[in-house]
Write a protein that holds these residues in place. Structure first.
Motif, mmCIF file in Angstrom:
data_model
loop_
_atom_site.group_PDB
_atom_site.id
_atom_site.type_symbol
_atom_site.label_atom_id
_atom_site.label_comp_id
_atom_site.label_asym_id
_atom_site.label_seq_id
_atom_site.Cartn_x
_atom_site.Cartn_y
_atom_site.Cartn_z
ATOM 1 N N ASN A 193 0.827 -1.209 0.000
ATOM 2 C CA ASN A 193 0.000 0.000 0.000
ATOM 3 C C ASN A 193 0.858 1.254 0.000
ATOM 4 O OD1 ASN A 193 -2.397 -1.449 -0.020
ATOM 5 N ND2 ASN A 193 -2.595 -1.450 2.219
ATOM 6 N N LEU A 194 1.960 1.223 0.748
ATOM 7 C CA LEU A 194 2.883 2.365 0.769
ATOM 8 C C LEU A 194 3.482 2.609 -0.605
ATOM 9 C CD1 LEU A 194 4.629 4.530 2.145
ATOM 10 C CD2 LEU A 194 6.239 2.693 2.759
ATOM 11 N N LEU A 195 3.941 1.542 -1.263
ATOM 12 C CA LEU A 195 4.519 1.695 -2.603
ATOM 13 C C LEU A 195 3.502 2.284 -3.574
ATOM 14 C CD1 LEU A 195 6.540 -1.658 -2.940
ATOM 15 C CD2 LEU A 195 7.416 0.607 -2.339
ATOM 16 N N ASN A 196 2.265 1.832 -3.478
ATOM 17 C CA ASN A 196 1.221 2.370 -4.350
ATOM 18 C C ASN A 196 0.944 3.839 -4.060
ATOM 19 O OD1 ASN A 196 0.183 0.844 -6.467
ATOM 20 N ND2 ASN A 196 -0.944 -0.499 -5.089
ATOM 21 N N THR A 197 0.963 4.210 -2.788
ATOM 22 C CA THR A 197 0.760 5.612 -2.415
ATOM 23 C C THR A 197 1.882 6.491 -2.964
ATOM 24 O OG1 THR A 197 -0.416 5.004 -0.386
ATOM 25 C CG2 THR A 197 0.539 7.207 -0.473
ATOM 26 N N LEU A 198 3.115 6.024 -2.844
ATOM 27 C CA LEU A 198 4.257 6.778 -3.359
ATOM 28 C C LEU A 198 4.180 6.891 -4.875
ATOM 29 C CD1 LEU A 198 7.133 5.294 -1.161
ATOM 30 C CD2 LEU A 198 5.918 7.462 -0.853
ATOM 31 N N ARG A 199 3.674 5.856 -5.518
ATOM 32 C CA ARG A 199 3.527 5.905 -6.970
ATOM 33 C C ARG A 199 2.569 7.018 -7.371
ATOM 34 N NH1 ARG A 199 1.028 1.549 -11.256
ATOM 35 N NH2 ARG A 199 -0.467 1.153 -9.606
ATOM 36 N N SER A 200 1.444 7.103 -6.695
ATOM 37 C CA SER A 200 0.445 8.101 -7.074
ATOM 38 C C SER A 200 0.852 9.512 -6.647
ATOM 39 C CB SER A 200 -0.918 7.746 -6.466
ATOM 40 O OG SER A 200 -0.847 7.707 -5.052
ATOM 41 N N GLU A 201 1.501 9.631 -5.483
ATOM 42 C CA GLU A 201 1.826 10.962 -4.974
ATOM 43 C C GLU A 201 3.129 11.519 -5.538
ATOM 44 O OE1 GLU A 201 1.785 10.779 -0.728
ATOM 45 O OE2 GLU A 201 -0.403 10.588 -0.609
ATOM 46 N N LEU A 202 4.116 10.647 -5.809
ATOM 47 C CA LEU A 202 5.424 11.101 -6.264
ATOM 48 C C LEU A 202 5.735 10.688 -7.697
ATOM 49 C CD1 LEU A 202 7.497 10.255 -3.034
ATOM 50 C CD2 LEU A 202 6.314 12.387 -3.609
ATOM 51 N N ASN A 203 4.791 9.986 -8.342
ATOM 52 C CA ASN A 203 4.964 9.528 -9.727
ATOM 53 C C ASN A 203 6.193 8.637 -9.884
ATOM 54 O OD1 ASN A 203 3.998 9.443 -12.426
ATOM 55 N ND2 ASN A 203 5.553 10.903 -13.069
ATOM 56 N N ILE A 204 6.408 7.764 -8.913
ATOM 57 C CA ILE A 204 7.528 6.821 -8.970
ATOM 58 C C ILE A 204 7.092 5.591 -9.768
ATOM 59 C CG2 ILE A 204 8.984 5.268 -7.611
ATOM 60 C CD1 ILE A 204 8.868 7.310 -5.356
ATOM 61 N N GLY A 205 7.951 5.127 -10.650
ATOM 62 C CA GLY A 205 7.719 3.872 -11.352
ATOM 63 C C GLY A 205 8.490 2.751 -10.692
ATOM 64 N N TYR A 206 7.965 1.536 -10.768
ATOM 65 C CA TYR A 206 8.606 0.389 -10.123
ATOM 66 C C TYR A 206 8.921 -0.714 -11.127
ATOM 67 C CZ TYR A 206 6.861 2.459 -5.792
ATOM 68 O OH TYR A 206 6.600 3.317 -4.759
ATOM 69 N N LEU A 207 10.092 -1.300 -10.958
ATOM 70 C CA LEU A 207 10.356 -2.617 -11.529
ATOM 71 C C LEU A 207 10.328 -3.568 -10.339
ATOM 72 C CD1 LEU A 207 11.064 -4.295 -14.049
ATOM 73 C CD2 LEU A 207 13.441 -4.172 -13.318
ATOM 74 N N PHE A 208 9.280 -4.355 -10.256
ATOM 75 C CA PHE A 208 8.991 -5.161 -9.071
ATOM 76 C C PHE A 208 9.310 -6.617 -9.392
ATOM 77 C CE2 PHE A 208 6.105 -7.122 -5.938
ATOM 78 C CZ PHE A 208 6.452 -6.392 -4.809
ATOM 79 N N ILE A 209 10.402 -7.110 -8.820
ATOM 80 C CA ILE A 209 10.858 -8.470 -9.072
ATOM 81 C C ILE A 209 10.351 -9.359 -7.947
ATOM 82 C CG2 ILE A 209 12.907 -9.943 -9.245
ATOM 83 C CD1 ILE A 209 14.370 -7.484 -10.382
ATOM 84 N N THR A 210 9.639 -10.429 -8.306
ATOM 85 C CA THR A 210 8.999 -11.212 -7.252
ATOM 86 C C THR A 210 8.632 -12.612 -7.728
ATOM 87 O OG1 THR A 210 7.160 -11.203 -5.662
ATOM 88 C CG2 THR A 210 6.697 -10.371 -7.873
ATOM 89 N N HIS A 211 8.433 -13.504 -6.740
ATOM 90 C CA HIS A 211 7.821 -14.807 -6.987
ATOM 91 C C HIS A 211 6.322 -14.769 -6.674
ATOM 92 C CE1 HIS A 211 12.059 -15.932 -6.189
ATOM 93 N NE2 HIS A 211 11.815 -16.967 -6.978
ATOM 94 N N ASP A 212 5.880 -13.689 -6.050
ATOM 95 C CA ASP A 212 4.559 -13.627 -5.443
ATOM 96 C C ASP A 212 3.515 -13.177 -6.458
ATOM 97 O OD1 ASP A 212 2.355 -13.276 -3.811
ATOM 98 O OD2 ASP A 212 3.558 -12.584 -2.113
ATOM 99 N N LEU A 213 2.907 -14.130 -7.150
ATOM 100 C CA LEU A 213 1.946 -13.792 -8.198
ATOM 101 C C LEU A 213 0.665 -13.132 -7.666
ATOM 102 C CD1 LEU A 213 2.436 -16.848 -10.545
ATOM 103 C CD2 LEU A 213 3.030 -14.473 -11.020
ATOM 104 N N PRO A 214 0.166 -13.489 -6.477
ATOM 105 C CA PRO A 214 -0.994 -12.752 -5.956
ATOM 106 C C PRO A 214 -0.719 -11.256 -5.779
ATOM 107 C CG PRO A 214 -0.788 -14.853 -4.829
ATOM 108 C CD PRO A 214 0.442 -14.706 -5.680
ATOM 109 N N VAL A 215 0.508 -10.915 -5.363
ATOM 110 C CA VAL A 215 0.866 -9.498 -5.243
ATOM 111 C C VAL A 215 0.901 -8.845 -6.622
ATOM 112 C CG1 VAL A 215 2.718 -7.896 -4.636
ATOM 113 C CG2 VAL A 215 2.107 -9.735 -3.071
ATOM 114 N N VAL A 216 1.472 -9.545 -7.582
ATOM 115 C CA VAL A 216 1.522 -9.032 -8.963
ATOM 116 C C VAL A 216 0.112 -8.778 -9.478
ATOM 117 C CG1 VAL A 216 2.140 -9.609 -11.342
ATOM 118 C CG2 VAL A 216 3.735 -10.114 -9.484
ATOM 119 N N LYS A 217 -0.769 -9.719 -9.219
ATOM 120 C CA LYS A 217 -2.150 -9.577 -9.698
ATOM 121 C C LYS A 217 -2.837 -8.365 -9.082
ATOM 122 C CE LYS A 217 -6.347 -12.307 -10.460
ATOM 123 N NZ LYS A 217 -6.990 -13.621 -10.259
ATOM 124 N N LYS A 218 -2.427 -8.013 -7.886
ATOM 125 C CA LYS A 218 -3.057 -6.894 -7.191
ATOM 126 C C LYS A 218 -2.538 -5.543 -7.669
ATOM 127 C CE LYS A 218 -3.852 -4.985 -2.559
ATOM 128 N NZ LYS A 218 -3.613 -5.135 -1.111
#
Length: 249
Positions: free
Chosen positions: A170-195
């Motif tokens: 939720n914090l990362l999403n907030t920073l994305r909307s407020e600061l226009n930060i883009g993410y390269l999110f490397i993960t095994h966690d597909l439920p997080v990716v789907k969200k």
């Protein structure tokens, strides 16, 4: 793991995910994008400029604009330094402030941004005096203090409990909307990716085997490998959980 013929595009404000099994080359790609491992062929570019051609000043600008948040905050934070010192070092290194009061003000601002409030409560703590989620927030504060365009998050939530993980996402999403930060999110966690992801790259054996929007990938995966990854991801199902508990009792 070597990577071959991998082409990625990351833009400010986008949430781009890279998924794949262990050893697929995800972290190698991250290290190349951070300028830690030079590619033997091909280029890494930022705003049309090749990293290999950057001078020292340009590389410092790049390292401010492209930050990283790693999997293990305990290893990424110096255990001998307080939170104040950890963040102050970054501010001074990049010349954001010189006067002690100005540096402290920026440290407090960064802690407030990542919801470590009140900031004074965390300034003199050492990493071992923080919870796992708090340490990860300090890492994120260290990244956002430079006002980056892109953050490369390599398994940044994989070591966290479910509730703590949700807070960090939720914090990362907030920073994305407020600061226009883009993410390269490397993960095994597909439920997080789907969200949270907008676009997904699937890697196997050092290559990108599929790239698609999140909706397309989860509704109509284009390769057998992607279908296997999706099938292997745990799906919460209270009814099945109750059946399993009854069978185990």
């Amino acid at each position: 793991m070597a990577v071959d013929n991998v082409s990625l595009t990351i833009r400010p404000g986008d949430f781009t995910a890279v998924v794949g099994e262990s050893g697929s080359g995800k972290s190698t790609v991250a290290r190349m994008l951070l300028g830690l491992v030079p590619p033997s062929s091909g280029t890494v570019t930022f705003n049309g400029r090749n990293l290999a051609d950057m001078n020292r000043a340009q590389m410092m600008e790049y390292r401010s604009a492209v930050q990283c948040v790693l999997q293990d905050p305990s290893a990424a934070l110096n255990p001998r330094n307080t939170v104040r010192t950890i963040l102050s070092e970054v501010i001074r290194l990049h010349g954001l402030a010189r006067r002690k009061a100005d540096v402290l003000a920026k440290v407090k601002e960064a802690l407030e941004i990542v919801d470590l409030k009140p900031a004074e409560h965390f300034l003199e703590r050492y990493p071992h005096q923080l919870s796992g989620g708090q340490r990860q927030r300090v890492l994120i504060a260290r990244a956002v203090i430079l006002k980056p365009s892109i953050i490369i998050a390599d398994e940044a939530v994989s070591a966290l409990d479910v509730s703590v993980k949700a807070g960090i996402i939720n914090l990362l999403n907030t920073l994305r909307s407020e600061l226009n930060i883009g993410y390269l999110f490397i993960t095994h966690d597909l439920p997080v990716v789907k969200k949270v992801a907008d676009f997904v790259y699937v890697m196997k054996s050092g290559q990108v085997v599929e790239k698609a929007s999140k909706s397309q990938l989860f509704s109509a995966p284009g390769t057998d490998y992607t279908r296997e990854l999706l099938a292997a991801a745990p799906v919460p199902d209270p009814a099945r959980a109750k059946d399993w508990i009854r069978s185990a009792s």
